[in-house]
Design a protein around this motif. Sequence first.
Motif, PDB file in Angstrom:
ATOM      1  N   UNK A 260       0.839  -1.194   0.000  1.00  0.00           N
ATOM      2  CA  UNK A 260       0.000   0.000   0.000  1.00  0.00           C
ATOM      3  C   UNK A 260       0.874   1.243   0.000  1.00  0.00           C
ATOM      4  N   UNK A 261       0.382   2.272  -0.665  1.00  0.00           N
ATOM      5  CA  UNK A 261       1.088   3.553  -0.689  1.00  0.00           C
ATOM      6  C   UNK A 261       0.727   4.306   0.586  1.00  0.00           C
ATOM      7  N   UNK A 262       1.729   4.768   1.305  1.00  0.00           N
ATOM      8  CA  UNK A 262       1.479   5.489   2.541  1.00  0.00           C
ATOM      9  C   UNK A 262       0.881   6.846   2.207  1.00  0.00           C
ATOM     10  N   UNK A 263      -0.246   7.144   2.815  1.00  0.00           N
ATOM     11  CA  UNK A 263      -0.972   8.377   2.523  1.00  0.00           C
ATOM     12  C   UNK A 263      -0.116   9.599   2.861  1.00  0.00           C
ATOM     13  N   UNK A 264      -0.155  10.587   1.985  1.00  0.00           N
ATOM     14  CA  UNK A 264       0.554  11.833   2.211  1.00  0.00           C
ATOM     15  C   UNK A 264       2.014  11.812   1.811  1.00  0.00           C
ATOM     16  N   UNK A 265       2.447  10.758   1.069  1.00  0.00           N
ATOM     17  CA  UNK A 265       3.867  10.660   0.709  1.00  0.00           C
ATOM     18  C   UNK A 265       4.149  11.001  -0.752  1.00  0.00           C
ATOM     19  N   UNK A 266       3.163  11.564  -1.450  1.00  0.00           N
ATOM     20  CA  UNK A 266       3.407  11.946  -2.843  1.00  0.00           C
ATOM     21  C   UNK A 266       4.610  12.888  -2.916  1.00  0.00           C
TER      22      UNK A 266
END
Length: 479
Positions: A260-266
Amino acid sequence: MNDRYEEELVRTLSGAADAAPEPPGDLLGAIGARRARRTRRRVQSVLAVAAVVAVVGGGTAVARGVFSHRGGEGPILADATATAVMTTPAPSPQRPTQAGKAPRIRPAAEVWPAAVSTIPAKAPDGWRYRPITALSATELLLAAESSFERSGRLEVYDTARGSRTVLAEMPAPEGVKGYFAQSVDVGAEYVAWYGTTPDGGDRWADFWVVPRTGGTARQVGVVTGEQAEVEALGTTADSVVWSVSGGGVYRMPLGGGTPERIEGTDGLHLLSWPWATDVGERDWEKPQTRLVDLETMQTTEVSVPEGMKAFGCGLEWCFGAGESEENRIVAGRTDGSQRRTVPGLHAMGRDFVLARDFGMFSVSGVVGRDERGEEIEDHSVPVAAVYDPVTGTLAGVGRSDGRGGGSYGRGTSSSPSSIVYWDEDLRNVERCRMVEAEKIPRPSGFPSPTGKTRHCETIPEGGGKELTVVNLLAVPRTE
């Protein structure tokens, strides 16, 4: 070598990376340390050739090293015993002047005698050691390679006892062709690494972990596509985490499962878990402006001085390279306090942060110019220097070849490394011969000349018996 020339050279030669041949043998003499990916290794092979050209032209050049380890460092024992190369007590550390002439840079073995040791360059079975990072003030994590960058196992070398222990084998997954184990990172509980198939043309990667105390390595999982463009990795108590070259941080449970992509890491790139920054390996001249704690998502804004073409930070200290020819290295805390210039040091690329927020830079030996305008060099000057911003100490590292070039390496861990190393017996030797000009490799798009020309190469010779290692976890520090 002039900075602007370096930049243009990098841009030009990067385009030829895929066409560059895989370098034979151990290239410590030409390349400071490896990049994890095969494509990046090819770029550095070309950069090493560029460094050779600079040496022939009379300038000091060292191919830039690699960004290495900070997380899960283990105990820092300043008074630990080590097999020191030199046992001379270190005088009080010299502090760099604020401007003007660079201070004399003493060898690391004089400055930090307990932190400098020698280790075998090869395992008993003949496999070459590639230093990764330090686990403590006396324990070094090494990759044993059966051939160039073919890591087959992890070992721990104890510099106090002069002993080695196998931590884990690094197996290739069954049925996967062209597999290479890549960057290793040390966490509080686990050692992790990833592997790729760089010659396969696909985007594929897998992740492995082993307890920090050693044991049998276990494959965590496989990813493809964008998620496989791994640039840095780490571990938590229950997950493997990594960032991708385009920005963004992912996690996968240690027991396997869907990533899963960690939220807020863009747009973020992993420094060392849980810390991430807004600059990645592709950001050659983009200053770092943020440091983010991914556990709390708290952001530290970085104060960037004006005129910085590269600026990067550890957890508390930052380093930058400006445009001017003198006093180009700037050091200071993330909030801009305690900022100072450090004369005599030069950045090659942007990979200058080591573990514990030490900085590492190349050193110019140029002391003037002769009547023809050619640079005059002092070959007793070290190839590179490690800078401790807390104490203001500079320590020379690397092996100078006495001809304006030299070699050194830094540990190849994913996070900033606590190891700098070199081979004292390695020599860079120039070999010249007449060849057909059209056979000399050149970047695509460059015209191919005809006829015979004198072709010179600087190649490493000798060495291969011992490595001199500076372990930054054994360096005492006081505010």
